[in-house]
Scaffold this motif. Structure first.
Motif: not given
Length: 288
Positions: A274-288
């Motif tokens: 879960a920790r990895s999943f949430i961190a990945g979602q946060l990274a992927a949703s960051r504005p580029r």
């Protein structure tokens, strides 16, 4: 990442006794989480001074949550029942402060269970009055109250973001925030995006849970859309993983939450994923 990533203590242990609390703190730190959420359903076992010291030594933040009981329900029309619920909330606020937390959230407005009739006008008025008084006390201590939106089988007070905003407006306190939970949203909302936009800057706490409360990503929830919506509103508050299995949760709370099966048995593996999943979602949703 600016969002603290949290984990519910019931991923690790079934109660808040001193030994269980020590185990939860140690496991939370090992798994790399920033925050531990403690349910106050058995707060009488909790040694708040020792727990606070352990949390601080581990560098872990803390949040507290709870639901009420049918014999201590502030949405009741029975004055004695409402008074017991109000006192339980005051006691919970004190425990939260003693732990060093600044937010008390959850179903602060009703018992946690299935009701047999709609909420009455008198019952709703009691909710507003009690939570207005509690919010005033919390504000004097620099604390925040969260209104967690739960599904129709766990409360009849607020089931949607719209319900929660209307209740918060009636309470009328700046330190009352909205708490979204993807597990409950999956049941009650049309999707996982519009409620985030509707709540906007009044969002103060988030629970991440799969539609069956098991491993994140193993169900059908559109977490990508949800995390992009959080990024759109620039939400920087806690995001806490919540999952229950009868392998860990105490029998009484298992019954309250209708946890009838083991969705998992290895909390460490579940939490690391879960920790990895949430961190990945946060990274992927960051504005580029």
């Amino acid at each position: 990442m600016t969002n603290p990533i949290g984990v519910h203590a019931l991923v690790w242990v079934g109660d808040t006794s001193p030994s269980a609390l020590s185990e939860a703190v140690a496991r939370t730190k090992t798994a790399g989480y920033d925050l531990l959420e403690l349910s106050l359903h058995d707060a009488k076992q909790l040694d708040t001074a020792a727990a606070r010291a352990e949390l601080q030594a581990a560098g872990i933040g803390v949040a507290c949550s709870r639901g009420l009981a049918f014999d201590a329900d502030v949405s009741s029309t029975d004055p004695a029942v409402v008074d017991r619920g109000a006192q339980l909330l005051v006691d919970s606020l004190t425990t939260t402060r003693e732990l060093g937390a600044t937010i008390l959230t959850g179903a602060l407005y009703s018992a946690l269970g299935k009701y047999s009739a709609p909420l009455s006008d008198a019952g709703r008025a009691n909710v507003v009055r009690v939570l207005r008084e509690l919010a005033a006390e919390a504000a004097g201590q620099g604390m925040t109250l969260g209104l967690e939106i739960c599904n129709r089988y766990e409360t009849h007070v607020i089931n949607t973001a719209h319900d929660a905003l209307r209740l918060a407006d009636d309470i009328g306190a700046d330190n009352v925030v909205i708490h979204l939970d993807t597990y409950h949203m999956n049941i009650e909302e049309d999707d996982l995006v519009r409620p985030v936009y509707e709540v906007g800057d009044r969002l103060g706490y988030v629970h991440i849970g799969e539609n069956h409360r098991g491993y994140l990503g193993s169900g059908h929830l559109d977490f990508g859309a949800f995390f992009h919506a959080l990024a759109d509103i620039r939400y920087t508050g806690p995001i806490t993983f919540e999952s229950f299995s009868s392998a860990v949760v105490s029998p009484g709370l298992s019954s309250d939450l209708a946890v009838w099966r083991n969705l998992w048995s290895d909390g460490a593996d579940l939490a690391a994923h879960a920790r990895s999943f949430i961190a990945g979602q946060l990274a992927a949703s960051r504005p580029r």
